[in-house]
Design a protein around this motif. Structure first.
Motif, PDB file in Angstrom:
ATOM      1  N   ASP A  84      76.008  -7.643   0.801  1.00 37.81           N
ATOM      2  CA  ASP A  84      75.728  -7.432  -0.624  1.00 37.81           C
ATOM      3  C   ASP A  84      76.780  -6.539  -1.285  1.00 37.81           C
ATOM      4  OD1 ASP A  84      73.792  -7.995  -2.770  1.00 37.81           O
ATOM      5  OD2 ASP A  84      73.489  -5.814  -2.776  1.00 37.81           O
ATOM      6  N   ASP A  85      77.686  -6.036  -0.493  1.00 41.49           N
ATOM      7  CA  ASP A  85      78.732  -5.138  -0.977  1.00 41.49           C
ATOM      8  C   ASP A  85      80.045  -5.920  -0.991  1.00 41.49           C
ATOM      9  OD1 ASP A  85      80.828  -3.254  -1.143  1.00 41.49           O
ATOM     10  OD2 ASP A  85      79.630  -1.696  -0.169  1.00 41.49           O
ATOM     11  N   ILE A  86      80.464  -6.329  -2.175  1.00 43.28           N
ATOM     12  CA  ILE A  86      81.636  -7.198  -2.283  1.00 43.28           C
ATOM     13  C   ILE A  86      82.900  -6.489  -1.801  1.00 43.28           C
ATOM     14  CG2 ILE A  86      83.122  -8.432  -3.924  1.00 43.28           C
ATOM     15  CD1 ILE A  86      80.535  -9.103  -5.482  1.00 43.28           C
ATOM     16  N   PHE A 108      90.249 -18.724  -5.582  1.00 44.15           N
ATOM     17  CA  PHE A 108      89.212 -19.672  -5.988  1.00 44.15           C
ATOM     18  C   PHE A 108      87.795 -19.093  -6.072  1.00 44.15           C
ATOM     19  CE2 PHE A 108      92.532 -22.349  -4.006  1.00 44.15           C
ATOM     20  CZ  PHE A 108      92.841 -23.143  -5.113  1.00 44.15           C
ATOM     21  N   VAL A 109      87.533 -18.006  -5.379  1.00 43.13           N
ATOM     22  CA  VAL A 109      86.184 -17.436  -5.373  1.00 43.13           C
ATOM     23  C   VAL A 109      86.103 -16.170  -6.223  1.00 43.13           C
ATOM     24  CG1 VAL A 109      84.282 -16.563  -3.958  1.00 43.13           C
ATOM     25  CG2 VAL A 109      85.746 -18.397  -3.078  1.00 43.13           C
ATOM     26  N   LYS A 110      86.972 -15.240  -5.997  1.00 43.50           N
ATOM     27  CA  LYS A 110      86.921 -13.943  -6.675  1.00 43.50           C
ATOM     28  C   LYS A 110      86.961 -14.032  -8.195  1.00 43.50           C
ATOM     29  CE  LYS A 110      88.717  -9.244  -6.422  1.00 43.50           C
ATOM     30  NZ  LYS A 110      89.580  -8.310  -5.666  1.00 43.50           N
ATOM     31  N   THR A 115      78.463 -12.257  -9.585  1.00 43.91           N
ATOM     32  CA  THR A 115      77.255 -13.069  -9.378  1.00 43.91           C
ATOM     33  C   THR A 115      77.585 -14.326  -8.586  1.00 43.91           C
ATOM     34  OG1 THR A 115      76.223 -12.245 -11.403  1.00 43.91           O
ATOM     35  CG2 THR A 115      75.389 -14.320 -10.522  1.00 43.91           C
ATOM     36  N   GLU A 116      78.650 -15.020  -8.968  1.00 48.37           N
ATOM     37  CA  GLU A 116      79.036 -16.242  -8.271  1.00 48.37           C
ATOM     38  C   GLU A 116      79.544 -15.945  -6.866  1.00 48.37           C
ATOM     39  OE1 GLU A 116      78.638 -19.453  -9.085  1.00 48.37           O
ATOM     40  OE2 GLU A 116      77.525 -18.762 -10.830  1.00 48.37           O
ATOM     41  N   TRP A 120      78.057 -17.551  -3.410  1.00 49.27           N
ATOM     42  CA  TRP A 120      78.915 -18.173  -2.408  1.00 49.27           C
ATOM     43  C   TRP A 120      78.686 -17.546  -1.031  1.00 49.27           C
ATOM     44  CZ3 TRP A 120      83.269 -16.285   0.384  1.00 49.27           C
ATOM     45  CH2 TRP A 120      84.064 -17.269   0.993  1.00 49.27           C
ATOM     46  N   LEU A 121      78.562 -16.233  -0.974  1.00 47.47           N
ATOM     47  CA  LEU A 121      78.305 -15.549   0.287  1.00 47.47           C
ATOM     48  C   LEU A 121      76.975 -15.995   0.887  1.00 47.47           C
ATOM     49  CD1 LEU A 121      79.459 -11.937  -0.716  1.00 47.47           C
ATOM     50  CD2 LEU A 121      80.710 -13.583   0.710  1.00 47.47           C
TER      51      LEU A 121
END
Length: 199
Positions: A84-86, A108-110, A115-116, A120-121
């Motif tokens: 939960d910790d990006i 492509f993700v960051k 939220t997104e 994805w995680l």
């Protein structure tokens, strides 16, 4: 047993034999199998908590609505949680993944925002579920995947340290009287032609 036979015979167990426990050797094998689960870019944003302590299982069962009975009967409960910790996740992939994988994440993700990223995680953790259920069935272990949990209570009960509960899987050996097993209640699935297409 072939994988086709496993697919035909695996089912979501409703009642377990509370007197039959999975051996420690088999549990250790399952831990190693789940460690090998696939994830996008080998991101591995997960933690798998194997719970056999009866007191802890009881507390988790009390936070599991209608799933309480099967958790208490089962040999083990495995709690699947996502990081939960990006910032912690980004440090993890920087230290463990090749540059190309980190670049994919950054490109492509960051940019999609927090939220997104968390969606994805979590999706990666769900990939491990099917892998784990199939592994259990291959070892003649019965299983019950469940989302009917009070997730925040799970997070308070377990030492997850920066991870959040998504779902859990009870594992053990079925009660021979379990009415949900395919020999008693045959599997019901949509017709092949309705859900599979070839182009």
């Amino acid at each position: 047993m072939s994988f086709f036979d496993i697919a035909k015979n695996r089912y979501t167990t409703k009642t377990y034999n509370p007197n039959e426990r999975i051996s420690e050797d088999t549990v250790e094998k399952l831990k190693e199998i789940i460690r090998l689960s696939p994830s996008s870019i080998n991101s591995q944003p997960w933690k798998f908590t194997f719970v056999s302590d009866e007191s802890t299982k009881q507390k988790l069962a009390d936070a599991s609505y209608w799933n309480a009975g099967r958790i208490n009967e089962a040999s083990h409960l495995i709690v699947f949680s996502a990081i939960d910790d990006i910032e912690k996740f980004e440090q993890q992939i920087k230290e463990n993944l090749p540059e190309g994988s980190v670049n994919y994440y950054n490109q492509f993700v960051k940019p999609k925002g927090n939220t997104e990223i968390k969606y994805w995680l979590r999706h990666q953790v769900y990939l491990s579920l099917g892998f784990f259920l199939s592994a259990c069935a291959s070892l003649n272990i019965d299983s019950t995947p469940m989302e009917g949990l009070i997730n925040d209570e799970y997070d308070n009960i377990l030492p997850l340290n920066g991870y959040k509960t998504l779902f859990a899987v009870a594992i053990g050996y079925r009660n021979p009287e379990d009415a949900n097993q395919p020999s008693v209640s045959p599997k019901s699935r949509l017709p092949l032609e309705q859900i599979v297409q070839s182009i």
